[in-house]
Motif scaffolding. Structure first.
Motif, short mmCIF file in Angstrom:
data_model
loop_
_atom_site.label_atom_id
_atom_site.label_comp_id
_atom_site.label_asym_id
_atom_site.label_seq_id
_atom_site.Cartn_x
_atom_site.Cartn_y
_atom_site.Cartn_z
N GLN A 12 0.84 -1.21 0.00
CA GLN A 12 0.00 0.00 0.00
C GLN A 12 0.86 1.25 0.00
O GLN A 12 0.56 2.22 -0.69
CB GLN A 12 -0.90 0.04 1.23
N ILE A 13 1.92 1.23 0.80
CA ILE A 13 2.81 2.39 0.88
C ILE A 13 3.45 2.66 -0.47
O ILE A 13 3.48 3.79 -0.94
CB ILE A 13 3.88 2.17 1.97
N LYS A 14 3.94 1.61 -1.11
CA LYS A 14 4.60 1.79 -2.41
C LYS A 14 3.62 2.31 -3.46
O LYS A 14 4.00 3.04 -4.36
CB LYS A 14 5.23 0.48 -2.86
N THR A 43 1.49 18.10 7.67
CA THR A 43 0.82 19.10 6.84
C THR A 43 0.98 18.79 5.35
O THR A 43 0.25 19.33 4.54
CB THR A 43 1.37 20.51 7.11
N LEU A 44 1.93 17.93 5.03
CA LEU A 44 2.14 17.51 3.65
C LEU A 44 1.47 16.15 3.45
O LEU A 44 0.71 15.70 4.28
CB LEU A 44 3.64 17.46 3.36
N SER A 45 1.79 15.48 2.38
CA SER A 45 1.12 14.22 2.05
C SER A 45 1.90 13.00 2.55
O SER A 45 1.95 11.97 1.88
CB SER A 45 0.94 14.13 0.53
N ALA A 46 2.47 13.08 3.74
CA ALA A 46 3.29 11.99 4.27
C ALA A 46 2.45 10.85 4.81
O ALA A 46 1.38 11.06 5.37
CB ALA A 46 4.21 12.50 5.37
N ALA A 47 2.95 9.64 4.66
CA ALA A 47 2.31 8.46 5.25
C ALA A 47 2.61 8.45 6.74
O ALA A 47 3.59 9.05 7.21
CB ALA A 47 2.85 7.19 4.61
N TYR A 64 7.57 8.62 3.53
CA TYR A 64 6.90 8.42 2.25
C TYR A 64 5.95 9.59 2.00
O TYR A 64 5.25 10.02 2.89
CB TYR A 64 6.03 7.16 2.28
N PHE A 65 5.90 10.05 0.75
CA PHE A 65 5.01 11.14 0.37
C PHE A 65 4.22 10.75 -0.87
O PHE A 65 4.72 10.06 -1.75
CB PHE A 65 5.80 12.41 0.07
N ALA A 66 2.98 11.22 -0.92
CA ALA A 66 2.12 10.95 -2.08
C ALA A 66 2.46 11.88 -3.24
O ALA A 66 2.37 11.48 -4.40
CB ALA A 66 0.65 11.11 -1.70
N LYS A 67 2.88 13.10 -2.94
CA LYS A 67 3.15 14.09 -3.99
C LYS A 67 4.65 14.39 -4.04
O LYS A 67 5.28 14.62 -3.02
CB LYS A 67 2.40 15.38 -3.69
N PRO A 68 5.21 14.45 -5.24
CA PRO A 68 6.65 14.72 -5.35
C PRO A 68 7.03 16.11 -4.84
O PRO A 68 8.09 16.29 -4.25
CB PRO A 68 6.94 14.58 -6.85
#
Length: 85
Positions: A12-14, A43-47, A64-68
């Motif tokens: 899921q993380i990957k 505040t960012l898209s971190a897991a 891990y982040f969803a957005k670069p």
């Protein structure tokens, strides 16, 4: 192997958070440092689940982040480095 309900697993993380950032473990150690890093990451898209990594006699915490762009912003803020999986 069983898992707990609601637990984030590695596939899921990957899939959901493909952009990884490694910070020196020293930047995350201690209550104050940890709170600062986690507040920015939240505040960012971190897991919610980082992992630790040892490389070249150094210890790192990988987020891990969803957005670069979120990974880049956190990288600049804490002088981390992007990690490819």
């Amino acid at each position: 192997m069983t898992r707990r309900k609601g637990e984030i697993i590695l596939p899921q993380i990957k899939r959901k958070w493909p952009h990884h950032l490694a910070l020196s473990a020293d930047k995350v150690r201690g209550v104050r440092n940890s709170e600062i890093v986690w507040s920015v990451a939240a505040t960012l898209s971190a897991a919610a689940r980082p992992y630790s990594l040892r490389r070249d006699d150094g210890e790192f915490v990988v987020f891990y982040f969803a957005k670069p762009e979120d990974a880049d912003a956190c990288c600049e803020r804490f002088a981390g480095e992007r990690v490819s999986d």
